[in-house]
Scaffold this active site. Structure first.
Site, PDB file in Angstrom:
ATOM      1  N   GLY A  77       0.811  -1.206   0.000  1.00 24.57           N
ATOM      2  CA  GLY A  77       0.000   0.000   0.000  1.00 24.57           C
ATOM      3  C   GLY A  77       0.844   1.255   0.000  1.00 24.57           C
ATOM      4  O   GLY A  77       1.698   1.427   0.880  1.00 24.57           O
TER       5      GLY A  77
ATOM      6  N   GLY B 151      -0.352   4.428   0.259  1.00 30.36           N
ATOM      7  CA  GLY B 151      -1.098   5.574   0.767  1.00 30.36           C
ATOM      8  C   GLY B 151      -0.210   6.381   1.698  1.00 30.36           C
ATOM      9  O   GLY B 151       1.018   6.269   1.687  1.00 30.36           O
ATOM     10  N   PHE B 152      -0.832   7.180   2.547  1.00 32.90           N
ATOM     11  CA  PHE B 152      -0.067   8.048   3.441  1.00 32.90           C
ATOM     12  C   PHE B 152       0.844   7.245   4.368  1.00 32.90           C
ATOM     13  O   PHE B 152       2.020   7.572   4.543  1.00 32.90           O
ATOM     14  CB  PHE B 152      -1.009   8.923   4.268  1.00 32.90           C
ATOM     15  N   GLY B 153       0.320   6.173   4.967  1.00 30.52           N
ATOM     16  CA  GLY B 153       1.110   5.399   5.908  1.00 30.52           C
ATOM     17  C   GLY B 153       2.233   4.633   5.249  1.00 30.52           C
ATOM     18  O   GLY B 153       3.382   4.649   5.705  1.00 30.52           O
TER      19      GLY B 153
ATOM     20  N   VAL C 151      -2.187  -7.564  -4.192  1.00 29.93           N
ATOM     21  CA  VAL C 151      -1.941  -8.558  -3.156  1.00 29.93           C
ATOM     22  C   VAL C 151      -3.237  -9.314  -2.863  1.00 29.93           C
ATOM     23  O   VAL C 151      -4.301  -8.708  -2.709  1.00 29.93           O
ATOM     24  CB  VAL C 151      -1.403  -7.887  -1.879  1.00 29.93           C
TER      25      VAL C 151
ATOM     26  N   GLU D  96     -18.467  18.198   2.889  1.00 26.51           N
ATOM     27  CA  GLU D  96     -17.723  18.883   1.830  1.00 26.51           C
ATOM     28  C   GLU D  96     -18.348  18.647   0.463  1.00 26.51           C
ATOM     29  O   GLU D  96     -18.431  19.570  -0.362  1.00 26.51           O
ATOM     30  CB  GLU D  96     -16.265  18.415   1.872  1.00 26.51           C
TER      31      GLU D  96
ATOM     32  N   ASP E 131      -5.727   3.167   7.930  1.00 21.40           N
ATOM     33  CA  ASP E 131      -7.111   2.690   8.016  1.00 21.40           C
ATOM     34  C   ASP E 131      -7.193   1.181   8.183  1.00 21.40           C
ATOM     35  O   ASP E 131      -8.272   0.650   8.441  1.00 21.40           O
ATOM     36  CB  ASP E 131      -7.877   3.093   6.757  1.00 21.40           C
TER      37      ASP E 131
END
Length: 427
Positions: free
Chosen positions: A18, A20-22, A86, A178, A307
Site C-alpha cells: 500500500g 497511501g499516506f502510511g 496482493v 464537503e 485505516d
C-alpha cells in the site's frame, strides 16, 4: 592464505503493501537504513485523498492530487516499486501472495492497505450509491453529477427533470459535508450561466445522516455552525434518519421515498481484508487490532498502519482514520524497524492529534484544534493553506492555489469535463 571473501550479508527485506499516506511515509522513513524495500500497490499512483471530493465536484483535475509512485521514489535505489495486487499473506513462510500466483518474501512486512466503502450489509447498493476512495470513484461521480445536469437540460417531463436535479449524499462526516456544500455551490454559482432550458438554482442537494448532527467528530458549536452554513447555501440537512433503500431511481430514508438519479455514499468505511489474510482479530469495521508497537498480535514481524488498524489514542478514543494519523504511524514503524536492526527498543506508538478540519463551500470552514477552534472565512483560508502545504511538489501547490483562487473570485470550476463515455451513456 585464501583469497576468497565472504559474501556480503543480504539486507533486511521490508515489504510494504500500500502506497497511501502510511505506506509511503514508512518508505520515506527507511531511507538510509540497512534494508531493501519493496513497495507494492495495485495502483501506480499515490493519492491525496482529502481533496478527492474536489475532483468529484469539478474543482480540481486528477493530476493535481495524485503522483506516480515511481516518480516519488525515483531517487531511492533501495526501493523497488511493484504494480501488483496482493491477494493474501503467508506468515508461516513469510511471503506476500499476489493475485497472479507470484509471491514476495519478506523479513518485515508493513500492511498499509487502507479501507473501502461499507454499506452495512447492503452491498447491492454500491452501483447506485458509489463512494469516494479512488480517482476512478471521483471521475465516475463527476460524470454522474455533470451528466445529470446535461440530461435535465433536454428533459421535458417536470418530474423526471426534478429527479435528475436532485442530489443525495448519505453520511454527514467531513466528506459528506464537503461534497454537499460544493455540489450546492456548483449549482448555485458556477453552472447557472451555462444552461438555457433549466434553472440550476432549482437543484436540490440533500445530506442525510443517521445520527443527531453533522460532523459528529467536531465540537457541538462547530457542528451547529456547519449545519447552518450548509442550509444557508441551499443544502437540505436531514438528521436522525437512516437510509433503507438505494436504487437507480430513488432513495428511501425514514419511510420517505425521494426520486433521484444521483446518490453518493459517504456513510461508512470497512478496512481492507488484511485481518482475513492473517486470521487475526478485528473490530466490526474489519480493522486489525494491533499491539501498542503497531505489530499484529502473534506476528512481531508484521506491522499495520492507517485505516487498516484500530488502536486507542492517549485519551482512550480510537485514533481517527485520517492522513496525519497514518503518516505518524508510518514514521513510527520505520523508526521501530531501524531500532530493531540496531538492537534498540522503541516506546509504544503515541498519537498526537493535530486537529480536525472541514470545508463548507468555497468561503467557509471549521477547524478544531482542541482548545483552539475557528470557523468562517478565516478558517477556510487556514484550511486551504494547510492542504496546499501537504501537497507534493511546487507545481501542484501553485496549480491548486490558482484553481481555488479562481473559484473564490469568479465562481468558476475549470475541471468540468465529462469522461468515461459518450452522451448515450446515462450512468
Amino acid at each position: 592464505m585464501t583469497t576468497e571473501q565472504a559474501a556480503p550479508a543480504k539486507p533486511h527485506r521490508v515489504v510494504i503493501v500500500g502506497a497511501g499516506f502510511g505506506g509511503l511515509q514508512a518508505a520515506f522513513g527507511l531511507a538510509g537504513a540497512p534494508v531493501s524495500v519493496t513497495l507494492v500497490d495495485r495502483r501506480n499512483h499515490h493519492l491525496f485523498q482529502p481533496l478527492l471530493y474536489q475532483v468529484a465536484t469539478a474543482s480540481l483535475a486528477t493530476s493535481e492530487i495524485a503522483w506516480p509512485i515511481r516518480y516519488l521514489l525515483r531517487d531511492r535505489p533501495d526501493v523497488t516499486t511493484l504494480f501488483a495486487t496482493v491477494s493474501g499473506v503467508d506468515p508461516a513462510e513469510k511471503r506476500v501472495l499476489l493475485d497472479d500466483g507470484d509471491a514476495l518474501p519478506y523479513d518485515t512486512l508493513i500492511l498499509a492497505t487502507g479501507a473501502r466503502h461499507a454499506y452495512f450489509g447492503h452491498d447491492e447498493w454500491e452501483p447506485f450509491a458509489p463512494g469516494l476512495k479512488t480517482l476512478e470513484d471521483a471521475t465516475t461521480l463527476r460524470r454522474r453529477i455533470l451528466v445529470a445536469f446535461e440530461r435535465a437540460e433536454r428533459e421535458t417531463d417536470p418530474q423526471r427533470r426534478a429527479a435528475l436535479m436532485t442530489f443525495v449524499i448519505v453520511g454527514a462526516g467531513p466528506t459528506g459535508v464537503e461534497l454537499a456544500g460544493t455540489i450546492a455551490e456548483l449549482a448555485q454559482d458556477t453552472l447557472p450561466p451555462d444552461f438555457r432550458n433549466i434553472d440550476t438554482h432549482r437543484a436540490r442537494v440533500l445530506l442525510i445522516e443517521a445520527g443527531p448532527r453533522v460532523l459528529a467528530g467536531f465540537d457541538d458549536d462547530l457542528s451547529a455552525y456547519a449545519q447552518r452554513s450548509l442550509q444557508s447555501i441551499g443544502v437540505e440537512v436531514v438528521l436522525n434518519q437512516s437510509v433503507t433503500e438505494c436504487s437507480a431511481d430513488c432513495v428511501v430514508y425514514g419511510g420517505n421515498r425521494l426520486e433521484t438519479k444521483t446518490i453518493i455514499w459517504a456513510a461508512g468505511v470497512r478496512a481492507s481484508p488484511a485481518a482475513e489474510w492473517l486470521g487475526a482479530e478485528a473490530d466490526r469495521a474489519g480493522r486489525l487490532q494491533v499491539l501498542p508497537d503497531l505489530t499484529v498480535p502473534g506476528h512481531p514481524d508484521i506491522f499495520a498502519v492507517g485505516d487498516t488498524v484500530t488502536i486507542d489514542a492517549p485519551d482512550g478514543k480510537p485514533v481517527p482514520g485520517i492522513a496525519p494519523a497514518a503518516k505518524q504511524q508510518g514514521s513510527y514503524v520505520a523508526d521501530a524497524i531501524k531500532a530493531r536492526l540496531s538492537g534498540r527498543t522503541m516506546a509504544p506508538f503515541h498519537y498526537k492529534h493535530a486537529g480536525s478540519l472541514a470545508q463548507i463551500g468555497k468561503r467557509k470552514a471549521v477547524i478544531d484544534f482542541g482548545r483552539f477552534k475557528l470557523r468562517g472565512t478565516i478558517a477556510w483560508w487556514i484550511w486551504g493553506i494547510a492542504h496546499i502545504y501537504f501537497l507534493i511538489g511546487v507545481r501542484n501547490r501553485l496549480s491548486v492555489a490558482i484553481s481555488w483562487l479562481w473559484i473564490y473570485v469568479r465562481d468558476q470550476r475549470v475541471a468540468r469535463l465529462i469522461t468515461q463515455g459518450s452522451s448515450k451513456v446515462a450512468r
